[in-house]
Scaffold this active site. Structure first.
Site, PDB file in Angstrom:
ATOM      1  N   ASP A 150      -6.632  -0.813   0.458  1.00  0.00           N
ATOM      2  CA  ASP A 150      -7.349  -0.342   1.831  1.00  0.00           C
ATOM      3  C   ASP A 150      -8.175  -1.298   2.420  1.00  0.00           C
ATOM      4  O   ASP A 150      -9.249  -1.721   1.718  1.00  0.00           O
ATOM      5  CB  ASP A 150      -7.767   0.961   1.312  1.00  0.00           C
ATOM      6  CG  ASP A 150      -8.137   1.876   2.716  1.00  0.00           C
ATOM      7  OD1 ASP A 150      -7.722   1.661   3.660  1.00  0.00           O
ATOM      8  OD2 ASP A 150      -8.957   2.897   2.535  1.00  0.00           O
ATOM      9  N   ASP A 163     -10.437  -1.976   5.618  1.00  0.00           N
ATOM     10  CA  ASP A 163     -10.963  -1.224   6.725  1.00  0.00           C
ATOM     11  C   ASP A 163     -11.869  -2.237   7.416  1.00  0.00           C
ATOM     12  O   ASP A 163     -12.770  -2.770   6.966  1.00  0.00           O
ATOM     13  CB  ASP A 163     -11.994  -0.078   6.132  1.00  0.00           C
ATOM     14  CG  ASP A 163     -11.064   0.876   5.698  1.00  0.00           C
ATOM     15  OD1 ASP A 163      -9.863   1.104   6.203  1.00  0.00           O
ATOM     16  OD2 ASP A 163     -11.694   1.766   5.006  1.00  0.00           O
ATOM     17  N   ARG A 171       1.008  -1.275   0.122  1.00  0.00           N
ATOM     18  CA  ARG A 171      -0.062   0.143   0.111  1.00  0.00           C
ATOM     19  C   ARG A 171       0.934   1.187  -0.131  1.00  0.00           C
ATOM     20  O   ARG A 171       1.819   1.485   0.857  1.00  0.00           O
ATOM     21  CB  ARG A 171      -0.898  -0.078   1.161  1.00  0.00           C
ATOM     22  CG  ARG A 171      -1.504   1.097   1.595  1.00  0.00           C
ATOM     23  CD  ARG A 171      -2.483   1.017   2.718  1.00  0.00           C
ATOM     24  NE  ARG A 171      -2.976   2.238   2.921  1.00  0.00           N
ATOM     25  CZ  ARG A 171      -4.004   2.726   3.845  1.00  0.00           C
ATOM     26  NH1 ARG A 171      -4.419   1.505   4.634  1.00  0.00           N
ATOM     27  NH2 ARG A 171      -4.377   3.685   4.129  1.00  0.00           N
ATOM     28  N   ARG A 227      -4.567   4.710  -3.038  1.00  0.00           N
ATOM     29  CA  ARG A 227      -4.377   3.259  -2.436  1.00  0.00           C
ATOM     30  C   ARG A 227      -4.369   2.084  -3.326  1.00  0.00           C
ATOM     31  O   ARG A 227      -5.182   1.968  -3.954  1.00  0.00           O
ATOM     32  CB  ARG A 227      -5.643   3.182  -1.406  1.00  0.00           C
ATOM     33  CG  ARG A 227      -5.633   3.898  -0.068  1.00  0.00           C
ATOM     34  CD  ARG A 227      -6.305   5.099  -0.074  1.00  0.00           C
ATOM     35  NE  ARG A 227      -5.909   6.036   0.901  1.00  0.00           N
ATOM     36  CZ  ARG A 227      -6.307   5.786   2.101  1.00  0.00           C
ATOM     37  NH1 ARG A 227      -7.194   5.121   2.439  1.00  0.00           N
ATOM     38  NH2 ARG A 227      -5.893   6.600   3.000  1.00  0.00           N
TER      39      ARG A 227
HETATM   40  N1  ROI Z   1     -13.510   6.895  -2.637  1.00  0.00           N
HETATM   41  C1  ROI Z   1     -14.206   5.676  -2.929  1.00  0.00           C
HETATM   42  N2  ROI Z   1     -14.908   5.695  -4.018  1.00  0.00           N
HETATM   43  N3  ROI Z   1     -13.637   4.417  -2.764  1.00  0.00           N
HETATM   44  C2  ROI Z   1     -12.748   4.214  -1.620  1.00  0.00           C
HETATM   45  O1  ROI Z   1     -12.626   3.091  -1.353  1.00  0.00           O
HETATM   46  C3  ROI Z   1     -12.227   5.286  -0.907  1.00  0.00           C
HETATM   47  N4  ROI Z   1     -11.362   5.525   0.146  1.00  0.00           N
HETATM   48  C4  ROI Z   1     -10.594   6.382   0.597  1.00  0.00           C
HETATM   49  C5  ROI Z   1     -11.239   7.861   0.018  1.00  0.00           C
HETATM   50  C6  ROI Z   1     -10.056   8.540  -0.262  1.00  0.00           C
HETATM   51  C7  ROI Z   1     -11.967   8.275   1.142  1.00  0.00           C
HETATM   52  N5  ROI Z   1     -12.141   8.022  -1.028  1.00  0.00           N
HETATM   53  C8  ROI Z   1     -12.600   6.892  -1.672  1.00  0.00           C
HETATM   54  O2  ROI Z   1      -9.910   6.070   1.346  1.00  0.00           O
END
Ligand code: ROI
Length: 161
Positions: free
Chosen positions: A95, A97, A83, A92
């Site tokens: 990512d 979460d 990452r 990213r």
């Molecule tokens: N926007 C979208 N569409 N999908 C994401 O996974 C995502 N992840 C983020 C931020 C930058 C907030 N924007 C995102 O971390």
């Protein structure tokens, strides 16, 4: 055992392949049971528009891992897929979460669960609705009710898993 929900996102270096690789790694982990994953969507970036579109999905499984052990696992998978960490709100390769850990509320320096932004994000709630439409959220809505409050017109179904 606890039911965990994980948000997956990528917007760099062949994002669909990044998400598939993360799914494979999670699914084959010894402490991950009854793994299910949503369809994969593309979505417009939330935050800075000056970045590529994202690929997003949500996965759920039961696990005996503690929240921090699960976070360590997610971060080790992010690291293994290198990452990019230089900029906080964008770019990213992967990512992962931790969205939900059963019904637990967790607040410590490394981890806030439920994920503080999940209710506002179509790219989380839409795939979550594919997995658990009737589930109750922290604000009292079901996932489907929450989805009805959000604009998800930017989401495009890429692939049914
Ligand atoms: N926007 C979208 N569409 N999908 C994401 O996974 C995502 N992840 C983020 C931020 C930058 C907030 N924007 C995102 O971390």
């Amino acid at each position: 055992m606890i039911q965990a929900y994980i948000g997956l996102g990528s917007n760099l270096e062949n994002p669909v392949a990044q998400i598939h690789q993360a799914i494979e790694t999670l699914q084959s982990h010894d402490s991950v049971h009854a793994f299910r994953v949503s369809p994969i969507y593309s979505s417009k970036p939330v935050g800075s528009q000056d970045q590529p579109d994202y690929i997003n999905a949500v996965a759920t499984f039961s696990t005996e891992l503690s929240p921090i052990a699960l976070l360590d696992l997610l971060q080790s998978i992010e690291q293994a897929q290198r990452r990019v960490r230089e900029r906080h709100w964008e770019l990213r390769t992967l990512d992962l979460d931790l969205l939900l850990y059963g019904a637990e509320e967790i607040q410590n320096p490394r981890l806030t669960v439920p994920h503080p932004h999940m209710l506002d994000r179509g790219f989380v709630i839409k795939p979550l609705n594919d997995l658990a439409p009737e589930m109750g959220l922290a604000n009292g809505n079901t996932v489907t009710e929450q989805l009805q409050q959000l604009d998800t017109s930017d989401l495009v179904l890429i692939k049914e898993e």
